[in-house]
Design an enzyme around this catalytic site. Sequence first.
Site: not given
Length: 1497
Positions: A518, A745, A910, A990
């Site tokens: 995970d 953004k 980023t 997920g």
Amino acid sequence: MNELNDGDGRGLGVSGSVGVGVSVSVSGRGSGSGSSSGNRIGNDPLKKGPRPVTNPLTAAGPVRTGARVSGGFNSTALHWYHRYLVELVLRRKALPPSRDGRHIPLRLHPESPLVDERRGKAFISNTIRTSRYTLYNFFPKQLLFQFSRLGNFYFLCVGVPQMVPGISTTGSYTTILPLLFFVLLTIVKEGYDDWKRHRLDKVENARPATVLQWTNGHDEITRNYHQWWPFKTPKARDVEAVQGPEKQAGAAFRWRSSRWRDLKVGNVIKLARDEDVPADIVLLYATGEDGIAYIETMALDGETNLKTKRPPAGLSGCDSIEGLSRCHAEFVVEDPNPDLYRFDGRMTVEGKTFPLTINEVVYRGCTVRNTQTAIGIVVNTGEECKIRRNADRHPSAKKPALERITNKIVISLAVVVVSLAVGCSMGYLIWQHNYERSAWYLDGLAVPFYQIIMGFAIQFNNIIPLALYVSLEIVKLGQMIMLNSDIEMYDEASDTPTRCNTNTILENLGQIGYIFSDKTGTLTENVMKFRKMSIAGTAWLHDVEILDTTVSTEESDTSTQKEMESVVLTLPQEHERKGSALSTVLSNPQSIIRISTKRPSLGLRRSSSNWRSTGRPDHFQPDLGSKDLLEYIQMRPNSPFSRRAIQYILVMALCHTCLPEVKDGKIEFQAASPDELALVRAAQELGFLVTHRSSQAVTLRVSNGNGGYEDRTYEILDVIEFSSKRKRMTIIVRCPDGQIWLLTKGADSAILPRLKMEPLAMSKSHELRKSLEAERELQRRSEAYEPRNSFGGRPSFTAARRSIGAPGPSISIAGPSSMRPAASRSKSFEIGNLYLSPSDDRLRPSLPLRTVSFDVPSDRAPAPPSRANPLPSVPDRFAFLEDPSISDDATIFTRCFKHIDDFSTEGLRTLLFAQRFLSNQEYKFWKELYHDAETSLVDRQARIEAAAEIIEQSLELVGASAIEDKLQKGVPETIDRLRRANMKIWMLTGDRRETALNIANSARICQPGSDIFVLDVTKENLEGQIQGVIEDMQAPVPTHTVVVIDGHTLAALEKGDSGLSNAKELFHNLIPTIDSVICCRASPAQKALLVRAIRKPSHSGSGSGSASARGPLTLAIGDGANDLAMLSTADVGVGISGREGLQAARVADYSIAQFRFLSRLLLVHGRWSYGRTARFVLATFWKEMFFYLPTELYQRYNGYTGTSLYESWSLTTLNTLFTSLCVIVPAIWEQDLAAETLLAVPELYVFGQRNRGLNIPLYLSWMVGAVAQGVLVWFLCWAFYGGFVGPVRDGGLFALGNLIFSVNIMWTNCKLMVLDTHYKPSTILASFGITVIGWWLWQCFLAAIYAPGVWPYAVRGGFFSSFGRDPIWWLALIAVLGLLVSLQLAYTSVKQSLIVSSPWKWGWKWVRWSTWKEAFGPRSSTPTWPGGKNGAASLEDWDVELWQAMERDSEIKATLHKMSRLGYEDEVEGEGEGEGEDQDGKADDGELERPRAPWMR
């Protein structure tokens, strides 16, 4: 009756365990049910009647299918099994789908319990069970499990006929009673383990919840009749008492404290902040702004950002009990199913119908965040909740992989027993024919053949040791204690040791081929840190936190979820308007110098040297940081660069949804995601503090440059939220001067096409991409010529040689990090091209000169300042900011895109920032379109996105940011070690694709030169995509390959419809050949599906080198409830005690506190446990064959009558008293190699993957040795005592048998505990002494207690008066033992010499130990390493004896100890930087010597 339902509207495929590990799938059909091929027939609550519903999780659900049954006989058998066993005996029925969904009215006091129409009775309780057994099925399942073990079944078959009178010569119950006792012990141990799981389940089910209950007009107190029970339910507690308007007969409703297990469908519950959701609920009310509740789903799907949930449209007034009582709503929801990303339902209020989607539903396992109070109605409970539908709710017991080989050995030994019985029986017939017929005293005493053969079978049955499995349980118990007590795997910060919950599969830890991990909470700490920024083509390191850490010499680590989501800033008092340290920096340049030079631990080093990327630690970082940026802004506030920088910081401070809250004079920022929190924190540290935010406005406190602050308020006009499809967020504000400003953004793929200069930007991006691809291709080709191990990976070290006569060490270790390109200074901006004052040269003598990373062409390099135009106010290090290229868009694009690529390869997340100003007319026109989209009842989300596309155009690039998702300590180094141990690491999460890729880069799952292939079903021709990947992998240059796939694509492949059937087969053939797979947006059931796919026998040996026909062993590691299905499906499940709770840690087979402990768990304890258990099995079978062979040889001397050579009491206690410690104790304490060696050289882990510890050839070699030694002992004892040496004082059977028995006891313990054991702690030596002394005390005991008389064995007084006083008896004992020891020592010495010297390849001169020792000597000139030319051997092919010899060298041992530390490669990276040649500057034969970690200094 216990009905089962798959929860998705079709009849469940009932999985019942038959025996152990055999799953039979019965696909039942209810009315209107569909097939199990991947489609289901469900019910649309918004429409009447059934409709087909696509179920992406059919194949990935918790139902395990074993073999597909087809044909008439199989179908009939399956029908009988389902009808009589499942339905009649187990009372389990496949549930049909409901006709119109489940109807749940909002009634505070229903007259009768709500009824599930599928069952015809009340809905199931909210109790969950993670344990494997119940009270009524424990013994049946355990009996099936125990006797499915071949050894136990063999003894059962022997013990039953032994009880028949007249057949057995060794007693009637000597087999069956010990067998039942041993089996009972194992059952009790397994029951205790499962009882611990039951106890933890009770803790989970007893958690408190606040429920609205009818109190019947008075305080209803729950009586507690079980005061002694540790999980007793305390008295009910009134939370709030409010008289409802529908008061009848004194009725009242109160918020009362209840238990999770007592919740029922239709209950109304209240949730407080930071409280876990106990069941699936529909949200009725939340105290957040506009009724929004912020929900954390990290434990459910692994996503770190908070989700916003709202009450259904049309629902109001549910904020109080009075309002709830007036609300007459009815909810119709879908049947329980495992689909986490979809929810269908409807709500009817006052005759109006409103849709219910996933936006109004909160699932069990979620946590309420940033919301004081939330109220909801329960719609799914217990095992019908989404999180439980995705779990493997009733996993079968796991078996060790070695048991398959052990079963084969048992079968072979059963054949041996039968052969011995038949051979001896035939010998009796021959003897009967030749002698018995002529012996008058035997007249009429002939024994029937069947009795003879049964008697011999019973006599030799102990060749298969009865106590094998019980002794093995004792061994594994000891191994578990050793593992639990390893202080190296203890996490002091959380006070959490490593725990073994399932000790039956300890040896599996040494045979892992695949690791499924995970992401959130397992690899990462979910703590985001703002690290870098790109402004106007210049890169800056955000080093405020680093500098503060250096000054205070302690790191500020956020270790709790609350700290992770909040930033605390003390508000200045009204009479004292002092700013933070950074605000002071803005107003006082002198403080900059003082703060920036306060780095005592680094001397004169720049701050950027303090932070290194985990993904690329060899990268140099920008030499200028945030404080340098603020210093320049303070000095030149009106320069073009300063204006761009201020705009960048302002965008960070405005474009978010963080809510500041004032508590006790402090501001706490509540963020929907850790990313936004990091941006707001960075803006605060750069002098822009968010002091207030609502849905209408945001207020910033900005430094005015004079030590004070200025508050600015920006009106929020619109917020277009982020979505996985849009990959961006936009906010439109009205500035204080009245201008309308759009700020955006998002990911670079979403921002670049919307820039004003999009053609130029895309052109520069394409050019850069081609350049980087060419660069990486060159790197991959260079890596192809580097040394590789036998499975294609990079070795832990390589043996190289220096030039003849070169001084210094001759053999050196080059760690894996040395294979990376040598770290060099940034060539994108050479400081030598600029002017630099001599003072700066003197300030930084310890580092190579480097600065911010952006390209400055030589023709644009600024000229040195002339005396006529000096720049006294700007230091020389800021001179590049005055260059005209700062304002050139083409240059900015090129540099910014290069920065983004650098940031991504370092594993940083980023974002691109863009902005534009809007005219009032343009905004007004767009606002009308957007308002229509927001209020649309049809395709609302699509229309909102279309409207956003209109306004998000012609943007101007502001800059880029890089956020570090803080990894747990040692994660990259651990993954690197595991990869070198021939393990493939997959990441199943997920979270979004971009986030997963960033973490994969940071954790080094993706390497700099990796080929990354993305499979996406939304693109055309998925089969063509897979075929393209297969073709690309045929390239002659070997590369590290990574496949990225999402849950939607995986679901489409598993369904196999729409022409994807061939794609599914291609995909399953592809994934075993891939080095790493990153699966994003995966549900818990899909994670389990991938694990199950790899465990298929068809993938045997793929990539792991495992010789197992069943397929490579898999390990799953996670920390949340969403990982339970994956943990139970894998061969080994490891839980991490993380922030998502302890459910994974307590259900998994093993629990650790940090991911970095996984390397020691596998490489050390896994290797040890596998080697110990394999040797235990071999030694156990060896000693039984060795003991019973003289008895078989003796039969020819007694007419094959079955007379035993050994006295019966000694034979009975053989495996209990005298040969138990010699196999048990080494199997617990033996260490064939030191832990430091196993960690320093992970390639040694292939010992278990390739089944080198236990295999059929090795077993046969041990059996041949046992036969040879048994024959030798028999004839030597016979010859030395009465055969050729005599006369003897006691020529009876007991004297000879006792001599052979004594030799066997002494030799078995000496060989197994002294000669064959490498690691000899005091425990092993003490056990040897106890056994030897105990045997002679037993001799005295027998001689004293045996009754006098005529016996076949003259035991009474024999040890004291007859053979015990005979010197020949003792000389025979010593002679035989001495000969056996001498032969063993000679064999071991010759074997070690041959292994060390490799005479078959390098000549007999290498047999001399001195020659081999000289190869490691400090004055050796040209050593040659065994196994390859000039030291090019594969480490995993070196024999254990060779490594043991190397460990005896103190200097080699010290070097291995250094290499065993995590981060050792990165530590020596700096030491070896710039090195690579011999002292004379030349490398011998073109080989580059890497003297970073030499054997000897």
